[in-house]
Design a protein around this motif. Structure first.
Motif, PDB file in Angstrom:
ATOM      1  N   CYS A  63       0.722  -1.170  -0.030  1.00  0.00           N
ATOM      2  CA  CYS A  63       0.021  -0.087   0.015  1.00  0.00           C
ATOM      3  C   CYS A  63       0.802   1.165   0.146  1.00  0.00           C
ATOM      4  O   CYS A  63       2.110   1.409   0.303  1.00  0.00           O
ATOM      5  N   ARG A  64       0.062   2.523  -0.210  1.00  0.00           N
ATOM      6  CA  ARG A  64       0.777   3.656  -0.471  1.00  0.00           C
ATOM      7  C   ARG A  64      -0.121   4.690   0.554  1.00  0.00           C
ATOM      8  O   ARG A  64      -1.253   4.595   0.719  1.00  0.00           O
ATOM      9  N   ASP A  67      -3.879   5.720  -0.128  1.00  0.00           N
ATOM     10  CA  ASP A  67      -4.702   4.287  -0.501  1.00  0.00           C
ATOM     11  C   ASP A  67      -5.752   4.030   0.587  1.00  0.00           C
ATOM     12  O   ASP A  67      -5.675   4.102   1.771  1.00  0.00           O
TER      13      ASP A  67
END
Length: 79
Positions: A63-64, A67
Motif C-alpha cells: 500500500c501507499r 490508499d
C-alpha cells in the motif's frame, strides 16, 4: 498467492476496518519487533496504528499513503 511461495512463518498485516493509509513506517527488508507501529490508518476521523504482531522482517509493503484499504487484504507481509 501461489501455494508454497512464502515461508510457513509468514504473517500478513491487515487493516481492522476500511480505512485510508496515512503513514507507512516499514520498508522491505526492515527488521521489526512485536508492537512496532508499521502503518497508521485513518477511519471515522480517528488514527489507527497497525502494529507488528510478532518480531520479524518486512517482506513486502502492498500500500501507499492515500490508499483506501479494506479488511482481509494484506498491507504488509512479515516473515
Amino acid at each position: 498467492r501461489i501455494a508454497g511461495s512464502r515461508s510457513k512463518s509468514a504473517v500478513d498485516v491487515m487493516a481492522p476496518m476500511p480505512a485510508t493509509v496515512v503513514q507507512i513506517s516499514a520498508t522491505p527488508g526492515q527488521s521489526v519487533s512485536e508492537g512496532d507501529t508499521l502503518i497508521v490508518l485513518e477511519a471515522m476521523k480517528m488514527e489507527l496504528p497497525v502494529r507488528a504482531p510478532a518480531d520479524g522482517r518486512v517482506e513486502a509493503v502492498h500500500c501507499r499513503p492515500g490508499d483506501l484499504v479494506q479488511p482481509d487484504v494484506s498491507l504488509i507481509d512479515l516473515e
